[in-house]
Design a protein around this motif. Sequence first.
Motif, PDB file in Angstrom:
ATOM      1  N   GLY A  38       1.069  -1.020  -0.031  1.00 40.09           N
ATOM      2  CA  GLY A  38      -0.078   0.089   0.090  1.00 40.09           C
ATOM      3  C   GLY A  38       0.845   1.645  -0.069  1.00 40.09           C
ATOM      4  N   PRO A  39       0.336   2.710   0.615  1.00 39.89           N
ATOM      5  CA  PRO A  39       0.578   3.646   0.593  1.00 39.89           C
ATOM      6  C   PRO A  39       2.025   4.170   1.454  1.00 39.89           C
ATOM      7  N   GLY A  40       2.810   4.958   1.208  1.00 34.06           N
ATOM      8  CA  GLY A  40       3.995   5.034   2.703  1.00 34.06           C
ATOM      9  C   GLY A  40       5.491   4.624   1.704  1.00 34.06           C
ATOM     10  N   SER A  41       6.565   5.556   2.065  1.00 33.70           N
ATOM     11  CA  SER A  41       7.839   5.641   2.025  1.00 33.70           C
ATOM     12  C   SER A  41       8.303   4.650   1.912  1.00 33.70           C
ATOM     13  N   GLU A  42       8.604   3.593   2.903  1.00 36.63           N
ATOM     14  CA  GLU A  42       8.955   2.554   2.680  1.00 36.63           C
ATOM     15  C   GLU A  42       8.328   1.395   2.499  1.00 36.63           C
ATOM     16  N   VAL A  43       7.340   1.896   1.712  1.00 34.59           N
ATOM     17  CA  VAL A  43       6.772   0.742   0.882  1.00 34.59           C
ATOM     18  C   VAL A  43       7.521  -0.015  -0.287  1.00 34.59           C
ATOM     19  N   PRO A  44       8.507   0.993  -0.741  1.00 38.02           N
ATOM     20  CA  PRO A  44       9.101   1.012  -2.575  1.00 38.02           C
ATOM     21  C   PRO A  44      11.139   0.877  -2.104  1.00 38.02           C
ATOM     22  N   GLY A  45      10.933   0.709  -0.627  1.00 38.25           N
ATOM     23  CA  GLY A  45      11.973   1.117   0.128  1.00 38.25           C
ATOM     24  C   GLY A  45      12.347   2.505   0.036  1.00 38.25           C
ATOM     25  N   LEU A  46      11.988   3.884   0.228  1.00 39.58           N
ATOM     26  CA  LEU A  46      12.865   4.884   0.107  1.00 39.58           C
ATOM     27  C   LEU A  46      12.524   5.682   1.271  1.00 39.58           C
ATOM     28  N   SER A  51      11.681  10.491   7.002  1.00 39.51           N
ATOM     29  CA  SER A  51      10.615  10.063   7.026  1.00 39.51           C
ATOM     30  C   SER A  51       9.494   9.497   8.476  1.00 39.51           C
ATOM     31  N   THR A  52      10.603   9.690   9.210  1.00 38.15           N
ATOM     32  CA  THR A  52       9.345   9.467  10.604  1.00 38.15           C
ATOM     33  C   THR A  52       8.542  10.141  11.658  1.00 38.15           C
ATOM     34  N   ARG A  59       4.899  -1.456  11.042  1.00 40.10           N
ATOM     35  CA  ARG A  59       2.928  -1.261  10.652  1.00 40.10           C
ATOM     36  C   ARG A  59       2.608  -2.405   9.363  1.00 40.10           C
ATOM     37  N   LEU A  60       1.680  -3.302   9.653  1.00 36.39           N
ATOM     38  CA  LEU A  60       1.325  -4.329   8.802  1.00 36.39           C
ATOM     39  C   LEU A  60       0.185  -4.422   8.293  1.00 36.39           C
ATOM     40  N   GLN A  61       0.238  -5.535   7.169  1.00 34.65           N
ATOM     41  CA  GLN A  61      -1.448  -6.003   6.845  1.00 34.65           C
ATOM     42  C   GLN A  61      -1.583  -8.015   7.458  1.00 34.65           C
ATOM     43  N   ILE A  62      -2.109  -7.930   8.110  1.00 35.67           N
ATOM     44  CA  ILE A  62      -2.362  -9.577   8.925  1.00 35.67           C
ATOM     45  C   ILE A  62      -3.449  -9.839   7.761  1.00 35.67           C
ATOM     46  N   PHE A  63      -3.643 -10.507   6.941  1.00 34.06           N
ATOM     47  CA  PHE A  63      -5.013 -10.760   6.037  1.00 34.06           C
ATOM     48  C   PHE A  63      -4.785 -12.385   6.389  1.00 34.06           C
ATOM     49  N   VAL A  64      -6.866 -11.943   6.897  1.00 36.25           N
ATOM     50  CA  VAL A  64      -7.378 -13.548   7.572  1.00 36.25           C
ATOM     51  C   VAL A  64      -8.511 -13.379   6.498  1.00 36.25           C
ATOM     52  N   ASP A  65      -9.221 -14.857   6.766  1.00 33.88           N
ATOM     53  CA  ASP A  65     -10.793 -14.649   6.395  1.00 33.88           C
ATOM     54  C   ASP A  65     -11.601 -14.693   7.213  1.00 33.88           C
ATOM     55  N   ARG A 145      -1.020   3.437  -7.572  1.00 33.28           N
ATOM     56  CA  ARG A 145      -1.857   1.907  -6.519  1.00 33.28           C
ATOM     57  C   ARG A 145      -0.957   0.405  -7.356  1.00 33.28           C
ATOM     58  N   LEU A 146      -0.715  -0.032  -8.346  1.00 33.67           N
ATOM     59  CA  LEU A 146      -0.611  -1.087  -8.806  1.00 33.67           C
ATOM     60  C   LEU A 146       1.378  -1.277  -8.972  1.00 33.67           C
ATOM     61  N   ALA A 147       1.715   0.012  -8.763  1.00 31.84           N
ATOM     62  CA  ALA A 147       2.823  -0.264  -7.269  1.00 31.84           C
ATOM     63  C   ALA A 147       3.021  -0.932  -6.453  1.00 31.84           C
ATOM     64  N   GLU A 148       1.637  -0.169  -5.573  1.00 33.70           N
ATOM     65  CA  GLU A 148       1.712   0.109  -3.719  1.00 33.70           C
ATOM     66  C   GLU A 148       1.334  -1.519  -3.942  1.00 33.70           C
ATOM     67  N   VAL A 149       0.470  -2.119  -4.261  1.00 34.65           N
ATOM     68  CA  VAL A 149       0.492  -3.816  -4.250  1.00 34.65           C
ATOM     69  C   VAL A 149       0.769  -4.641  -4.673  1.00 34.65           C
ATOM     70  N   THR A 150       2.608  -4.480  -5.210  1.00 29.89           N
ATOM     71  CA  THR A 150       3.201  -5.254  -6.217  1.00 29.89           C
ATOM     72  C   THR A 150       4.476  -5.392  -5.977  1.00 29.89           C
ATOM     73  N   GLY A 151       4.612  -3.780  -5.353  1.00 29.38           N
ATOM     74  CA  GLY A 151       5.552  -3.273  -4.135  1.00 29.38           C
ATOM     75  C   GLY A 151       5.758  -4.572  -2.969  1.00 29.38           C
ATOM     76  N   GLY A 152       6.343  -3.778  -1.833  1.00 27.91           N
ATOM     77  CA  GLY A 152       7.136  -3.529  -0.676  1.00 27.91           C
ATOM     78  C   GLY A 152       7.455  -5.070  -0.422  1.00 27.91           C
ATOM     79  N   ALA A 153       6.793  -5.785   0.475  1.00 26.41           N
ATOM     80  CA  ALA A 153       6.446  -7.938   1.191  1.00 26.41           C
ATOM     81  C   ALA A 153       6.600  -7.943   2.055  1.00 26.41           C
ATOM     82  N   VAL A 154       5.964  -9.521   1.117  1.00 31.97           N
ATOM     83  CA  VAL A 154       4.998 -10.598   1.947  1.00 31.97           C
ATOM     84  C   VAL A 154       5.919 -11.065   3.110  1.00 31.97           C
ATOM     85  N   PHE A 155       5.649 -11.298   4.203  1.00 33.84           N
ATOM     86  CA  PHE A 155       6.650 -11.970   5.257  1.00 33.84           C
ATOM     87  C   PHE A 155       6.237 -13.511   5.614  1.00 33.84           C
TER      88      PHE A 155
END
Length: 356
Positions: A38-46, A51-52, A59-65, A145-155
């Motif tokens: 998602g948004p935020g300069s940390e998602v693309p590592g910039l 920024s602080t 912060r995180l997203q936790i995805f659950v059903d 928006r596409l960069a925000e969803v495909t960037g960042g990291a999945v842990f």
Amino acid sequence: MNDPTPRFLPGLELSRALYEEAVSPLLQGIPHAAALLGPGSEVPGLDTERSTDHGWGPRLQIFVDRNHRRIDDLLGRSLPGRIRGWPTRFLPDPDDPGNRMLTDSPEGRHGVDVVDPRTWSVERLGFDPGHGVRTIDWLAVPTQRLAEVTGGAVFHDDLGEITRIRHALEWYPDDLWRYVLACQWRRIAQEEAFVGRCAEVGDGLGERVVTARLVRDLMRLCLLLERRYPPYSKWLGTVFASLDAAVEVGPVLERALTSARPATELAEAYRRVAERQNRTGLAAPLSPEPRPFHSRPYPVLDAGRFTEALLARIEDPALRDGVPVGTVDQYIDGTDALARLGPLRDLAGRFLEEEG
């Protein structure tokens, strides 16, 4: 946050620590995915220390059903107050309630969003990629928006859905790729002669304005050629600098912005980018050499040739024969407009239905 400022860590690293050291132990036995997207300069590592000052932190997203509220409450009760020296809670900034500030106050809320992957996708993109990605979906979503969803990291992802979504959006299908490139070349074709004409009538300011517009369009074109979603303006130059093309094209673009003869520098930039276009094999190769604009003594590429060559290779008639405007952020750049996915989708749909 009253203690001395901790040592800066890139946000992706800090968020990984939050997940691995604090969140993951609380979710044992619960199928989930964990990511920072998602948004935020940390998602693309910039992100940097600058920024602080707002909105930044662990912060995180936790995805659950299911059981979203229960998991959210568990995190609220159980997360440590700090991770790697940084507070794990946020409060609204009293001077700017739309932003969040890190806090040690127990009244603060943790920075973990517990969400359903499908709901999150619709909120960020305007559609659910789990049901497939249609032409209108690609055209209606800003590249940021596409960069925000495909960037960042999945842990972590033992659901698999967020990984499938990211894979589905990794890059445009070839027909769409040709189309967005064709539309980007068309933008250049529509203004490339204006630089020389402004100079000819003594409009130095207008000459600079048009030059800057064309430099921006060429930078975005280089990103598209290297399969990178163009970011919004703040990071355009930074991300462009990471491209292979930046070594060859970047210095010429910089000279165009300062030269007494920007049309000449732009012509050289067109040539270099056109050569890169030819090497993709996405369209029939064309001469990259600049030429006069009709009988006027200033050089252009006649960039519309590249538009036509790309369109000729598109199989989908809706794209090949439609209005060549591109994705929404190729013809709209207002921040508030690009944030409203519903109206953008309506507009993109109208263009898609209209014949060129």
